[in-house]
Design a protein around this motif. Sequence first.
Motif, short mmCIF file in Angstrom:
data_model
loop_
_atom_site.label_atom_id
_atom_site.label_comp_id
_atom_site.label_asym_id
_atom_site.label_seq_id
_atom_site.Cartn_x
_atom_site.Cartn_y
_atom_site.Cartn_z
N PRO A 68 -23.92 83.37 91.47
CA PRO A 68 -22.59 82.79 91.23
C PRO A 68 -22.72 81.37 90.70
CG PRO A 68 -22.64 83.90 93.35
CD PRO A 68 -24.07 83.87 92.83
N SER A 69 -22.02 81.09 89.65
CA SER A 69 -22.04 79.76 89.03
C SER A 69 -20.61 79.38 88.70
CB SER A 69 -22.90 79.78 87.76
OG SER A 69 -22.73 78.58 87.04
N PRO A 70 -19.96 78.60 89.56
CA PRO A 70 -18.55 78.27 89.33
C PRO A 70 -18.31 77.65 87.95
CG PRO A 70 -19.19 77.60 91.52
CD PRO A 70 -20.45 78.05 90.82
N ARG A 71 -19.22 76.84 87.49
CA ARG A 71 -19.05 76.19 86.19
C ARG A 71 -19.06 77.22 85.06
NH1 ARG A 71 -22.73 73.25 82.38
NH2 ARG A 71 -24.37 74.25 83.55
N PRO B 238 -32.38 75.57 83.43
CA PRO B 238 -31.63 76.81 83.67
C PRO B 238 -31.74 77.75 82.47
CG PRO B 238 -30.15 75.01 83.11
CD PRO B 238 -31.52 74.41 83.24
N PRO B 239 -31.41 79.01 82.67
CA PRO B 239 -31.48 79.97 81.57
C PRO B 239 -30.53 79.57 80.43
CG PRO B 239 -30.86 81.05 83.63
CD PRO B 239 -30.95 79.61 83.91
N VAL B 240 -30.89 79.95 79.23
CA VAL B 240 -30.07 79.70 78.06
C VAL B 240 -28.97 80.75 78.02
CG1 VAL B 240 -30.05 79.63 75.55
CG2 VAL B 240 -32.00 78.70 76.79
N ARG B 241 -27.74 80.32 77.82
CA ARG B 241 -26.61 81.24 77.74
C ARG B 241 -26.00 81.15 76.35
NH1 ARG B 241 -24.60 82.14 83.38
NH2 ARG B 241 -26.05 80.99 84.67
N ARG B 242 -25.71 82.31 75.76
CA ARG B 242 -25.11 82.36 74.42
C ARG B 242 -24.01 83.41 74.39
NH1 ARG B 242 -30.59 81.74 72.92
NH2 ARG B 242 -30.92 79.80 71.81
N ILE C 180 -21.15 92.10 85.54
CA ILE C 180 -19.74 92.05 85.17
C ILE C 180 -19.05 91.11 86.13
CG2 ILE C 180 -17.60 93.37 84.91
CD1 ILE C 180 -19.39 95.88 84.46
N VAL C 181 -18.47 90.06 85.57
CA VAL C 181 -17.74 89.08 86.35
C VAL C 181 -16.29 89.17 85.88
CG1 VAL C 181 -17.51 86.64 86.95
CG2 VAL C 181 -19.78 87.60 86.49
N TYR C 182 -15.37 89.39 86.81
CA TYR C 182 -13.98 89.54 86.42
C TYR C 182 -13.08 88.68 87.29
CZ TYR C 182 -13.53 92.84 90.32
OH TYR C 182 -13.53 93.42 91.57
N ARG D 148 -18.87 91.37 90.22
CA ARG D 148 -18.37 90.28 91.06
C ARG D 148 -17.00 89.83 90.60
NH1 ARG D 148 -19.65 84.92 90.11
NH2 ARG D 148 -21.47 85.47 88.91
N GLN D 149 -16.07 89.76 91.56
CA GLN D 149 -14.76 89.19 91.26
C GLN D 149 -14.78 87.71 91.60
OE1 GLN D 149 -11.39 90.83 93.40
NE2 GLN D 149 -9.94 89.85 92.02
N VAL D 150 -14.23 86.91 90.71
CA VAL D 150 -14.12 85.48 90.93
C VAL D 150 -12.65 85.18 91.16
CG1 VAL D 150 -14.37 83.21 89.88
CG2 VAL D 150 -16.12 84.95 89.51
N VAL D 151 -12.35 84.73 92.36
CA VAL D 151 -10.97 84.39 92.69
C VAL D 151 -10.89 82.87 92.69
CG1 VAL D 151 -9.12 84.63 94.38
CG2 VAL D 151 -10.79 86.46 94.09
N GLN D 152 -10.42 82.37 91.58
CA GLN D 152 -10.25 80.92 91.45
C GLN D 152 -9.17 80.68 90.42
OE1 GLN D 152 -14.14 79.71 90.08
NE2 GLN D 152 -13.56 79.85 87.95
N GLU D 153 -8.57 79.53 90.53
CA GLU D 153 -7.56 79.17 89.54
C GLU D 153 -8.28 78.70 88.29
OE1 GLU D 153 -3.84 78.94 88.11
OE2 GLU D 153 -4.34 79.57 90.13
N LEU D 154 -8.04 79.42 87.20
CA LEU D 154 -8.65 79.03 85.94
C LEU D 154 -7.72 78.06 85.22
CD1 LEU D 154 -10.00 82.43 84.64
CD2 LEU D 154 -11.31 80.54 85.56
N PRO D 155 -8.29 77.13 84.49
CA PRO D 155 -7.42 76.25 83.72
C PRO D 155 -6.69 77.05 82.65
CG PRO D 155 -9.72 75.92 83.13
CD PRO D 155 -9.69 76.87 84.30
N SER D 156 -5.49 76.63 82.34
CA SER D 156 -4.74 77.30 81.27
C SER D 156 -5.50 77.11 79.97
CB SER D 156 -3.35 76.70 81.13
OG SER D 156 -2.63 76.90 82.31
N PRO D 157 -5.54 78.16 79.15
CA PRO D 157 -6.22 78.00 77.87
C PRO D 157 -5.53 76.93 77.03
CG PRO D 157 -5.64 80.30 78.26
CD PRO D 157 -5.02 79.49 79.34
N ALA D 158 -6.31 76.24 76.25
CA ALA D 158 -5.74 75.23 75.36
C ALA D 158 -4.82 75.91 74.36
CB ALA D 158 -6.87 74.50 74.63
N PRO D 159 -3.84 75.18 73.85
CA PRO D 159 -2.98 75.79 72.85
C PRO D 159 -3.80 76.19 71.63
CG PRO D 159 -2.56 73.43 73.02
CD PRO D 159 -3.52 73.80 74.11
#
Length: 192
Positions: free
Chosen positions: A10-13, A52-56, A132-134, A157-168
């Motif tokens: 799990p990586s909150p960031r 840390p591992p490279v993510r793309r 799968i993270v949802y 894994r389900q992530v239950v957190q408040e996500l920031p609103s997407p930018a316009p």
Amino acid sequence: MTPASVVLLPSPRHDSLYLGLASAAARGGTCPRAKVGCVLVSIGATHMVGLPPVRRVLAVGYNGAPRGLAHCVDVGCDLRNARCDRAEHAERNAVYNAAAVGAATEGAVAYVTHRPCWPCFRALVQAGIRGIVYQEAYGEEDPRLVETAEALGLVLRQVVQELPSPAPPLFTDFYDIDDEPSLGDWEAGGTS
């Protein structure tokens, strides 16, 4: 170290970042019944000890009609068995988009705004997705997802957190703004 040996902790960031991208992709969905987005992310090893591992980002998908066909928002949903058969689901569209550009999905992680349905889960497994993270539960929980994930060693894994609103949107509304200068204004030097 191969991608399959990189541990998906799990990586909150990263969860917030990639689920936020999936949320932004969902806004492109063309089926009014659900706005779902999916981002496929490769997680590879680094060549530097301690890093840390490279993510793309490999591919993005949202729910909508196959290329070249009319969308639900234009001609309505094609409802069969209480489901829309016109729109392809976000997860499968992400897999198809990766295939269209030759991006290997083996060992990647799918970040999805909603828990995948059983057919999408199977498609992700077939594409070599290992995590799968949802964000949201969707529909009735299907026990086959958890059973199959456990049997295959796939992270679900389900992530239950408040996500920031997407930018316009940056470009989708750009041409709808009435007070934007026209090309003629730019050529005449009439803008500051």
